[in-house]
Design a protein around this motif. Structure first.
Motif, mmCIF file in Angstrom:
data_model
loop_
_atom_site.group_PDB
_atom_site.id
_atom_site.type_symbol
_atom_site.label_atom_id
_atom_site.label_comp_id
_atom_site.label_asym_id
_atom_site.label_seq_id
_atom_site.Cartn_x
_atom_site.Cartn_y
_atom_site.Cartn_z
ATOM 1 N N ALA A 1 0.841 -1.196 0.000
ATOM 2 C CA ALA A 1 0.000 0.000 0.000
ATOM 3 C C ALA A 1 0.879 1.250 0.000
ATOM 4 N N THR A 2 0.346 2.340 -0.544
ATOM 5 C CA THR A 2 1.113 3.590 -0.473
ATOM 6 C C THR A 2 1.294 3.968 0.996
ATOM 7 N N ASN A 3 2.342 4.714 1.270
ATOM 8 C CA ASN A 3 2.523 5.238 2.625
ATOM 9 C C ASN A 3 3.469 6.424 2.575
ATOM 10 N N THR A 4 3.575 7.093 3.702
ATOM 11 C CA THR A 4 4.483 8.250 3.786
ATOM 12 C C THR A 4 5.500 8.015 4.897
ATOM 13 N N ARG A 5 5.820 6.748 5.114
ATOM 14 C CA ARG A 5 6.793 6.416 6.155
ATOM 15 C C ARG A 5 8.203 6.763 5.676
ATOM 16 N N ASP A 6 9.097 6.875 6.641
ATOM 17 C CA ASP A 6 10.475 7.237 6.295
ATOM 18 C C ASP A 6 11.353 5.984 6.225
ATOM 19 N N THR A 7 10.890 5.038 5.430
ATOM 20 C CA THR A 7 11.650 3.797 5.311
ATOM 21 C C THR A 7 11.323 3.154 3.977
ATOM 22 N N VAL A 8 11.952 2.038 3.713
ATOM 23 C CA VAL A 8 11.638 1.248 2.524
ATOM 24 C C VAL A 8 10.618 0.191 2.925
ATOM 25 N N THR A 9 9.546 0.097 2.170
ATOM 26 C CA THR A 9 8.518 -0.911 2.437
ATOM 27 C C THR A 9 8.471 -1.891 1.266
ATOM 28 N N VAL A 10 8.607 -3.165 1.562
ATOM 29 C CA VAL A 10 8.546 -4.212 0.534
ATOM 30 C C VAL A 10 7.444 -5.194 0.919
ATOM 31 N N PRO A 11 7.034 -6.055 0.011
ATOM 32 C CA PRO A 11 5.923 -6.969 0.325
ATOM 33 C C PRO A 11 6.309 -7.983 1.413
ATOM 34 N N THR A 12 5.289 -8.535 2.035
ATOM 35 C CA THR A 12 5.488 -9.644 2.951
ATOM 36 C C THR A 12 6.236 -10.758 2.208
ATOM 37 N N GLY A 13 7.251 -11.310 2.878
ATOM 38 C CA GLY A 13 8.038 -12.353 2.225
ATOM 39 C C GLY A 13 9.324 -11.837 1.619
ATOM 40 N N TYR A 14 9.511 -10.515 1.695
ATOM 41 C CA TYR A 14 10.740 -9.895 1.193
ATOM 42 C C TYR A 14 11.368 -9.073 2.308
ATOM 43 N N ARG A 15 12.650 -8.836 2.208
ATOM 44 C CA ARG A 15 13.344 -7.992 3.181
ATOM 45 C C ARG A 15 14.379 -7.138 2.444
ATOM 46 N N TRP A 16 14.876 -6.125 3.127
ATOM 47 C CA TRP A 16 15.870 -5.259 2.487
ATOM 48 C C TRP A 16 16.938 -4.851 3.499
ATOM 49 N N HIS A 17 18.088 -4.482 2.990
ATOM 50 C CA HIS A 17 19.135 -3.905 3.836
ATOM 51 C C HIS A 17 19.966 -2.935 2.999
ATOM 52 N N VAL A 18 20.655 -2.048 3.694
ATOM 53 C CA VAL A 18 21.477 -1.035 3.023
ATOM 54 C C VAL A 18 22.818 -1.647 2.624
ATOM 55 N N VAL A 19 23.217 -1.411 1.377
ATOM 56 C CA VAL A 19 24.508 -1.901 0.875
ATOM 57 C C VAL A 19 25.565 -0.808 0.957
ATOM 58 N N ALA A 20 25.205 0.380 0.538
ATOM 59 C CA ALA A 20 26.177 1.464 0.435
ATOM 60 C C ALA A 20 25.454 2.794 0.495
ATOM 61 N N ARG A 21 26.132 3.808 1.008
ATOM 62 C CA ARG A 21 25.521 5.127 1.156
ATOM 63 C C ARG A 21 26.482 6.214 0.662
ATOM 64 N N TRP A 22 25.937 7.328 0.314
ATOM 65 C CA TRP A 22 26.764 8.510 0.040
ATOM 66 C C TRP A 22 27.749 8.705 1.211
#
Ligand code: FEO
Ligand code: CA
Ligand code: CA
Length: 611
Positions: free
Chosen positions: A54-75
């Motif tokens: 669903a759309t949202n205005t959270r300050d994060t990355v949202t992916v579907p149930t069953g998926y996950r994410w992590h940061v690889v590299a940053r400025w």
């Protein structure tokens, strides 16, 4: 072949431009819009293996149930152990930034060498308020600030590796490299040495310094990376108010004033057009980089034309010629195709294939066909191919190419000759000509006046041959907001309150032939954009029209850039400029940290493939 009979039949409505214009301008567009694509919500036959986000205005990355994410590299993350960790107080120095990942990561590609993974990523521009957030003005104030902002542009090449399910940068890898606004590069192709490219520092017109504002990217089957120079113009300014800009500088948006406050023209004479009027002619190209040879010289490939390059989608035609599709991201500018003279030979020497070939601009007709018009001296009235490669916009105007709603990424279907291009938006459509005075009438693939939501056009070359000069086209989707509008701005039938978005920008096909769509839209989440939330990434099924939201990014970001791991089990995605308007994002660190553009890795909980 692409347009299925129902699409084609329905699209005949557009054959009469007068009718389509009347309908769109009058707002009585439901008939056309509803029929732009076949029904696209057939969940029973959906190829998507996830529940929509669903759309949202959270300050994060949202992916579907069953998926996950992590940061690889940053400025600001150092690439070498002699670098220093990102300092939120200073936001880095010139010296630290030269040894660290640049800002505003955009297009990217992953390369392999001996089982190692090398990621090349564009660092399009900088968020001055953030990178110079240690200055009261929020702008570069010192010589070192200028050095820092230049070093934060360009391209970062870094080895990445996976350990315990998480990807990270391999510090001190021999592949790590920073290419910046100061890196020496060669000018190659037809325009090499042309009088318009000669400067005091480079009287031969053969050697440029640096690349900046690299937006989308391309990659070649011979293992090189293509960084595409987009809004190169905004770094130039004039120290002399009486300087008369030639028409071509105006067409390319070279201004007298430093509109964004970069300060490069003040601190580095080569950006001062009053002193070095040819310098802007040396930017706006596609730069070919060998990511596996850190000591190699990047090459500005002038044969691919000069404009605000978005990305470069490269396919090999049946003949073996290299075909590159490219958009010029400016209101009312054009879509281009390059066809190489030479043939690609697997394992052969393909190093100069992008130096000679034919350049074309697209003309779309309302009868759902179109053609590529070759840009030659005879057709354009210009003096030479070199001049066409430098003043490409003027050449395309001369042949009457179709003014487009800001062509962003182009993506070629991996299993058939079918190409898609995101036309992100164009508030001037039907209202104002482009900078060359070419009219921008409502019609064809740009069917809405003052287009605020964007659309994706697709075309199939005749005979399935990318070298064919003729094609058939239709619209894959018209973005819109059906919760707010009932007219054309509701979007096409495959848009509903559950998948709406605005301003498609990044496009990439996965190996299964599904289209990943990234957005750079208005994120205020009200009025025309009510309910759309933060920028996002969706997946489209080209066959059914179905579009489903896969990801929502953090606040004030744009989602841009994709790359897949060799095993297809990781999808890398770019999160660009979180918090660009100031204050509302602290991605990815949270708390009260400085927001930083980042590359994130998305995996499945079950370890399966993603696309
Ligand atoms: Fe850098 Fe057209 O987006
Ligand atoms: Ca873009
Ligand atoms: Ca954009």
């Amino acid at each position: 072949m692409m347009p299925r009979p129902p699409d084609r039949t329905e699209f005949q409505i557009l054959a009469d431009r007068a009718i389509s214009r009347r309908r769109f301008v009058a707002g009585g567009t439901a008939a056309f819009v509803a029929s732009a694509l076949p029904p696209g919500t057939a969940t029973a036959s959906s190829r998507f293996e996830f529940e929509p986000v669903a759309t949202n205005t959270r300050d994060t990355v949202t992916v579907p149930t069953g998926y996950r994410w992590h940061v690889v590299a940053r400025w600001g993350d150092p690439l070498w152990s002699d670098g220093v960790p990102f300092d939120p107080q200073t936001r880095g120095t010139g010296a630290s930034q030269e040894r660290a990942i640049g800002d505003n990561n955009d297009g990217m590609a992953l390369f392999r060498s001996g089982g190692r993974n090398i990621l090349a990523v564009n660092n399009e521009y900088v968020n001055l308020d953030i990178i110079c957030g240690n200055r009261a003005s929020g702008k570069p104030e010192t010589a070192d600030d200028l050095r820092k902002t230049k070093a934060a542009h360009g391209v970062s090449v870094m080895e990445i590796a996976q350990a315990n399910g998480r990807w990270g940068v391999v510090t001190d890898s021999p592949f790590n490299r920073r290419i910046t606004a100061e890196t020496p590069m060669a000018i190659t192709g037809p325009a090499r040495g042309h009088a318009l490219l000669r400067t005091e520092a480079d009287p031969g017109g053969i050697r440029a310094k640096g690349t900046w504002n690299n937006c989308g990217n391309g990659r070649t089957p011979w293992g090189t990376y293509l960084a595409c120079e987009e809004n190169f113009n905004v770094y130039f300014a004039s120290s002399d108010d009486s300087f008369e800009r030639p028409a071509a500088l105006k067409r390319y948006g070279i201004h007298m004033k430093d509109r964004y406050g970069y300060g490069w023209a003040r601190g580095d004479e080569r950006f001062d057009i009053a002193k070095h009027p040819n310098e802007p002619n040396r930017a706006g190209y596609i730069v070919e980089i060998d990511p596996l040879r850190p000591d190699s010289t990047p090459k500005k490939r002038t044969a691919l034309g000069r404009f605000k390059h978005e990305n470069a989608e490269l396919v090999i035609a049946e003949s073996g010629r290299v075909v590159v599709y490219m958009g010029d991201d400016e209101r009312g500018e054009f879509l281009y195709r390059f066809v190489s003279d030479g043939l690609y030979v697997e394992g052969g020497d393909n190093s100069d294939l992008l130096d000679s070939g034919r350049l074309f601009a697209a003309k779309f007709d309302d009868d759902m066909t179109g053609r590529w018009i070759e840009l030659t001296p005879a057709a354009t009235g210009m003096n030479s191919q070199a001049e066409i490669c430098i003043h490409t916009r003027l050449a395309a105007s001369a042949v009457g190419a179709t003014t487009m709603d800001r062509p962003e990424w182009v993506a070629a279907h991996p299993k058939k000759a079918e190409i898609y291009c995101a036309l992100t938006n164009n508030k001037h459509r039907g209202k104002k000509p482009n900078k060359g005075g070419d009219p921008t009438p409502v019609g064809g693939p740009n069917p809405r006046e003052a287009n605020r939501y964007g659309q994706i056009v697709r075309w199939a070359p005749d005979g399935g041959d990318h070298e064919s000069d003729r094609f058939r086209w239709n619209l894959y989707v018209l973005a819109g907001n059906p919760a707010v509008h009932l007219d054309a701005y509701a979007g096409s039938k495959n848009i509903d309150a559950g998948n709406m978005f605005s301003s498609p920008d990044g496009l990439a096909f996965d190996s299964n032939g599904l289209l990943w769509i990234q957005t750079d839209g208005n994120y205020k989440n009200k009025s025309d954009f009510a309910g759309m939330g933060n920028n996002q990434m969706l997946i489209g099924n080209p066959e059914t029209g179905e579009i489903r939201r896969f990801l929502v990014g953090p606040r004030e970001c744009e989602v841009t850039g994709t790359a897949w791991s060799a095993d297809r089990k990781t999808l890398f995605v770019g999160i660009q400029h979180p918090g660009e308007r100031g204050g509302s994002s602290h991605f990815p660190g949270g708390g009260d940290t400085v927001p930083r553009s980042s590359i994130v890795a998305i995996t499945r909980d079950d370890g399966g493939e993603i696309g």
